[in-house]
Design an enzyme around this catalytic site. Structure first.
Site, PDB file in Angstrom:
ATOM      1  N   GLY A 274       0.872  -1.249  -0.083  1.00  0.00           N
ATOM      2  CA  GLY A 274      -0.016   0.034  -0.052  1.00  0.00           C
ATOM      3  C   GLY A 274       0.912   1.327  -0.086  1.00  0.00           C
TER       4      GLY A 274
ATOM      5  N   GLY B 248       0.221   4.685  -0.443  1.00  0.00           N
ATOM      6  CA  GLY B 248      -0.531   5.635  -0.339  1.00  0.00           C
ATOM      7  C   GLY B 248       0.306   6.771   0.512  1.00  0.00           C
TER       8      GLY B 248
ATOM      9  N   ILE C 142       0.325   7.459   3.910  1.00  0.00           N
ATOM     10  CA  ILE C 142       0.994   6.917   4.930  1.00  0.00           C
ATOM     11  C   ILE C 142       1.977   5.774   4.571  1.00  0.00           C
ATOM     12  CG2 ILE C 142       0.657   5.430   7.202  1.00  0.00           C
ATOM     13  CD1 ILE C 142      -0.130   8.415   7.269  1.00  0.00           C
TER      14      ILE C 142
ATOM     15  N   ASN D   7      -6.845   2.829   9.604  1.00  0.00           N
ATOM     16  CA  ASN D   7      -7.968   3.621  10.679  1.00  0.00           C
ATOM     17  C   ASN D   7      -8.776   2.828  11.038  1.00  0.00           C
ATOM     18  OD1 ASN D   7      -6.805   6.112  10.781  1.00  0.00           O
ATOM     19  ND2 ASN D   7      -7.648   6.807   8.486  1.00  0.00           N
TER      20      ASN D   7
ATOM     21  N   LYS E 264      -8.035   7.011  19.288  1.00  0.00           N
ATOM     22  CA  LYS E 264      -7.867   7.684  17.751  1.00  0.00           C
ATOM     23  C   LYS E 264      -9.350   7.622  17.158  1.00  0.00           C
ATOM     24  CE  LYS E 264      -5.658   7.956  13.388  1.00  0.00           C
ATOM     25  NZ  LYS E 264      -4.696   7.668  12.369  1.00  0.00           N
TER      26      LYS E 264
ATOM     27  N   ASN F 235     -14.500  12.419  10.393  1.00  0.00           N
ATOM     28  CA  ASN F 235     -14.420  11.696   8.715  1.00  0.00           C
ATOM     29  C   ASN F 235     -15.819  11.793   8.176  1.00  0.00           C
ATOM     30  OD1 ASN F 235     -11.579  10.416   7.654  1.00  0.00           O
ATOM     31  ND2 ASN F 235     -11.485  10.604   9.882  1.00  0.00           N
TER      32      ASN F 235
ATOM     33  N   SER G 248      -9.269  12.200   5.576  1.00  0.00           N
ATOM     34  CA  SER G 248      -9.012  11.134   4.489  1.00  0.00           C
ATOM     35  C   SER G 248     -10.349  10.845   3.758  1.00  0.00           C
ATOM     36  CB  SER G 248      -8.247  10.031   5.026  1.00  0.00           C
ATOM     37  OG  SER G 248      -9.051   9.281   6.059  1.00  0.00           O
TER      38      SER G 248
END
Length: 316
Positions: free
Chosen positions: A7, A9, A11, A101, A196, A204, A265
């Site tokens: 991945g 992306g 991050i 997340n 978090k 979000n 995001s």
């Protein structure tokens, strides 16, 4: 050690670049278009300093073979496919680190969470005894596939799903810290995940519904009050599962306000027409709430509205 990031992306690209710049043997597993874009390296801009890292870029997991550490940095909707693609990378001693997340598939004991792993395929592909939980407190932007801009870095927390402090979790925290990722091993990663989630499970979806940046959401009194009601319900769920939150909702929103006019995001995903990670952020907490008998009407309303929006836009 051999490390692969699945991945690439914002991050995943940032983590790959930082580890490569620290001198580790790092590979990035990406689809062909992204792999082509990363052929010249990954540029990281942080605190006014620009650096270019050159991790190995691969499109075939089998060509890499089993890794010492596998970091999975995809969003919730892509996890099942990513877990299946990762099979050749996982040996008997491979540490699996999901950087995602929301509520992960392994979060609760007993029956699996249908909302995030309905068939059990993720649990089958990613053995729980090899998983290290992870929470990333950072904000990164990716203006193009090969450029990562770090807006904020607080910490990258890691820990055993079982809640014990282990040598392997401590070593991973040290590895991340020495690479400039503010790594830290913590004894209760479940509680860190819920903390978090407590903040971004409301910001979000609301940003996705309103197409508004965080500063505008917080400046609207009605929206702010709705967020606080949702956060109060999330705190009650957390207390019921052993993940209490000591802060008030207002305290948390003050932290959010320091980030200014940022796009969550999920808002970025809506704008780009990408699938939204609604299940891990809201469906799973609501599934947990039902199990422990905590009423969450505000969270349920937010979930219903966001799911309807996502369905209407083809983002689920």
């Amino acid at each position: 050690m051999k490390l692969t990031i699945l991945g690439a992306g914002a991050i995943g690209g940032w983590v790959a670049a930082r580890l490569a710049l620290a001198g580790h043997e790092v590979s990035v597993l990406a689809r062909h278009p992204t792999a082509t874009a990363l052929a010249g390296g990954i540029t990281v801009v942080e605190r006014g300093k620009e650096q270019v890292a050159h991790p190995d870029i691969a499109t075939d997991a089998a060509s890499l073979g089993p890794q010492d550490i596998l970091i999975i940095a995809v969003k919730g909707p892509g996890l099942a496919d990513a877990a299946q693609a990762a099979r050749p990378l996982i040996g008997a001693e491979t540490l699996i680190v999901p950087m995602m997340n929301g509520v992960p598939w392994w979060y609760v004991d007993g029956a699996p969470l249908i909302s995030v792993d309905p068939t059990g395929a993720i649990a089958a592909d990613l053995p729980i005894d090899q998983v290290i939980g992870c929470v990333v407190h950072a904000a990164c932007r990716r203006p193009n596939p090969a450029r990562i801009e770090v807006a904020m870095l607080d910490s990258v927390l890691v820990g055993e799903p079982s809640g014990v402090m282990s040598e392997r979790a401590s070593a991973l925290g040290d590895l991340f810290r020495e690479a400039g990722l503010a790594g830290e091993a913590v004894p209760d990663i479940r509680r860190a995940i819920w903390y978090k989630l407590w903040g971004n499970m409301t910001a979000n979806p609301i940003s996705a519904l309103t197409l508004a940046t965080a500063d505008r959401i917080l400046a609207n009194g009605e929206t702010r009050d709705f967020m606080l009601r949702c956060m109060a319900e999330a705190a009650q769920i957390g207390a019921a599962i052993g993940c209490p939150i000591s802060e008030s909702g207002e305290d948390r929103l003050m932290i959010t306000a320091t980030l200014g006019a940022f796009k969550t995001s999920m808002l970025q995903d809506v704008e780009l027409g990408r699938p939204i990670e609604l299940d891990a952020l809201l469906a799973a907490p609501l599934e947990i709430a039902a199990r422990v008998g905590v009423a969450a009407p505000n969270l349920a309303a937010l979930h219903g509205l966001t799911r309807l929006m996502g369905d209407s836009r083809g983002l689920l």
